[in-house]
Write an enzyme that holds these catalytic residues in place. Structure first.
Site, PDB file in Angstrom:
ATOM      1  N   ASP A 167       0.832  -1.201   0.000  1.00  0.00           N
ATOM      2  CA  ASP A 167       0.000   0.000   0.000  1.00  0.00           C
ATOM      3  C   ASP A 167       0.870   1.256   0.000  1.00  0.00           C
ATOM      4  O   ASP A 167       1.913   1.282  -0.648  1.00  0.00           O
ATOM      5  CB  ASP A 167      -0.918  -0.048   1.235  1.00  0.00           C
ATOM      6  CG  ASP A 167      -2.264   0.625   1.010  1.00  0.00           C
ATOM      7  OD1 ASP A 167      -2.278   1.860   0.895  1.00  0.00           O
ATOM      8  OD2 ASP A 167      -3.282  -0.084   0.961  1.00  0.00           O
ATOM      9  N   HIS A 198      -3.582   6.103   3.573  1.00  0.00           N
ATOM     10  CA  HIS A 198      -4.379   4.958   3.144  1.00  0.00           C
ATOM     11  C   HIS A 198      -3.875   3.656   3.758  1.00  0.00           C
ATOM     12  O   HIS A 198      -4.650   2.861   4.304  1.00  0.00           O
ATOM     13  CB  HIS A 198      -4.354   4.888   1.616  1.00  0.00           C
ATOM     14  CG  HIS A 198      -5.223   3.843   1.014  1.00  0.00           C
ATOM     15  ND1 HIS A 198      -4.785   2.562   0.758  1.00  0.00           N
ATOM     16  CD2 HIS A 198      -6.503   3.880   0.582  1.00  0.00           C
ATOM     17  CE1 HIS A 198      -5.750   1.865   0.201  1.00  0.00           C
ATOM     18  NE2 HIS A 198      -6.816   2.640   0.086  1.00  0.00           N
ATOM     19  N   SER A 358     -11.234  -0.670  -0.695  1.00  0.00           N
ATOM     20  CA  SER A 358      -9.987  -0.616   0.077  1.00  0.00           C
ATOM     21  C   SER A 358     -10.228  -0.901   1.547  1.00  0.00           C
ATOM     22  O   SER A 358      -9.356  -1.419   2.242  1.00  0.00           O
ATOM     23  CB  SER A 358      -9.351   0.772  -0.031  1.00  0.00           C
ATOM     24  OG  SER A 358      -8.553   0.903  -1.159  1.00  0.00           O
TER      25      SER A 358
END
Length: 412
Positions: A167, A198, A358
């Protein structure tokens, strides 16, 4: 919301074939990187033949540099090599059209794929209970009824399992990880930190002490996306290769070691044969991988690595057990998991609420780690176990799509 920035799903089509090697063309909406390609070798090519090919490539490039006119731009040539499980050998780099034509004519080459931008996918017994959960997804995973506020889980909580989060990185110093997160490798920039947020949010759902499903799992940051949440497909594959080797004991490990590892990829881009082949190599090595289905509200077959059948592809559900309006769907979706308005960690010690597949995928990754900690068999077969444990709950899941929502088997 996620896939947080959208990636445009497309289908790669064969542009041409020269002596059997396909040169693939990305669709009109792909964010291709000029003159960047991924060259994939035929499966039967040995390590020795691969080495001979790259030697030929270097010599060919050197001759071209010597002949290059002062007005033409020099290409960087080969920049990375990949070898995953002895079944996926490839390299990536910057090449002009003439060099690509030469490479495509080489007998050992299977296909050549343009490199493009990839983005984040963000729009029992002995049970422990966590009351007043900070995110509804935790309670939903441990109950067969919506609306609960308690997370029920076994105290083993994924101890002894390692989760690789591919990520934007992880804020490994966030207090909710309690020292269980560490930095792995960076393939995108020179900042060993999560400057986007994120990856930290994803890791928090996988294994945060307060916000995670597997509260005892070890977490490893594999950074392949930058501060804007984007990176190259070739860089993502490089991160996948590194994580696979680490999960297998540095390339010399056993299937038992791999079976104690899980991976999460809350990212995606256009359908990529190279990305899917790399993901399959990881599955073949006995490693469980959860992947975001994508956020374009279309069939997941158009996105990678979500379209690879051997991974566990996850669509996003809402708090009232509906399909999230952004979530991809289709026959390649294995399960649904909570993905809308999910609260988890944010770099710097705080929290954030985000939506996207996600956010759904790390629920499945965390569940995978939790089940391995309970003694379930790891590897790609774990996705079948998760599907068997899941229950029919999703209303209007999408054409040809499962209605199964994940469940940790708490008995509640």
């Amino acid at each position: 919301m996620g896939f947080i920035t959208k990636a445009i799903p497309i289908v790669l089509a064969a542009l041409s074939t020269v002596n059997g090697a396909k040169i693939l063309e990305a669709g009109p909406h792909a964010e291709t990187i000029p003159n960047k390609y991924i060259v994939v070798m035929k499966r039967e090519v040995s390590d020795e033949a691969f080495s001979a090919h790259t030697t030929w490539l270097s010599q060919n490039l050197n001759r071209r540099v010597m002949r290059r006119s002062g007005s033409s731009k020099a290409m960087a040539g080969m920049q990375d090599k990949y070898s995953l499980g002895g079944i996926f050998r490839a390299y990536s780099g910057e090449f002009d059209d003439a060099m690509i034509k030469d490479i495509s004519s080489h007998d050992d080459v299977d296909y050549i794929e343009p490199d493009f931008v990839v983005r984040t996918s963000t729009n029992g017994t002995n049970l422990t209970r966590q009351d007043n959960v900070p995110s509804w997804g935790l309670a939903r995973v441990s109950s067969k009824k919506a609306g609960g506020t308690t997370y029920y889980y076994d105290s083993s909580a994924g101890k002894g399992v390692t989760a690789y989060v591919i990520d934007t990185g992880i804020d490994i110093n966030h207090e909710d990880f309690r020292g269980r997160a560490k930095w792995g490798k960076n393939f995108v920039d020179d900042m060993d930190e999560d400057c986007n947020g994120h990856g930290t949010h994803v890791a928090g759902t996988v294994g945060g002490t307060k916000y995670g499903l597997a509260k005892g799992v070890s977490l490893v940051a594999v950074k392949v996306l930058d501060c804007e949440g984007s990176g190259s497909n070739s860089g993502v594959i490089k991160g996948m290769e590194w994580a696979m080797r680490e999960a297998s004991g540095g390339g010399n490990g056993t299937a038992k070691a791999a079976g104690k590892a899980v991976m999460n990829m809350s990212l995606g881009g256009p359908r990529s044969q190279a990305s899917n082949q790399a993901a399959k190599a990881i599955s073949d090595a006995g490693i469980f991988m959860a992947v975001a289905a994508g956020n374009e509200n279309m069939d997941a077959q158009h996105s990678s690595p979500a379209s690879e059948p051997s991974v566990c592809t996850v669509a996003a559900s809402t708090e009232d057990d509906g399909k999230a309006d952004f979530s991809n769907y289709g026959q390649l979706v294995d399960v649904y998991a909570p993905g809308k308005d999910i609260t988890s960690l944010k770099p710097g010690g705080s929290t954030d609420t985000l939506s996207g597949t996600s956010m759904a995928s790390p629920h499945v990754c965390g569940l995978g780690a939790y089940l391995i900690g309970l003694g379930k068999q790891g590897g790609p077969g774990l996705c079948d176990t998760i599907k068997e444990m899941a229950h029919d709950a999703i209303q209007r899941p999408g054409e040809g799509t499962t209605s199964k929502l994940i469940y940790n088997g708490s008995g509640k």
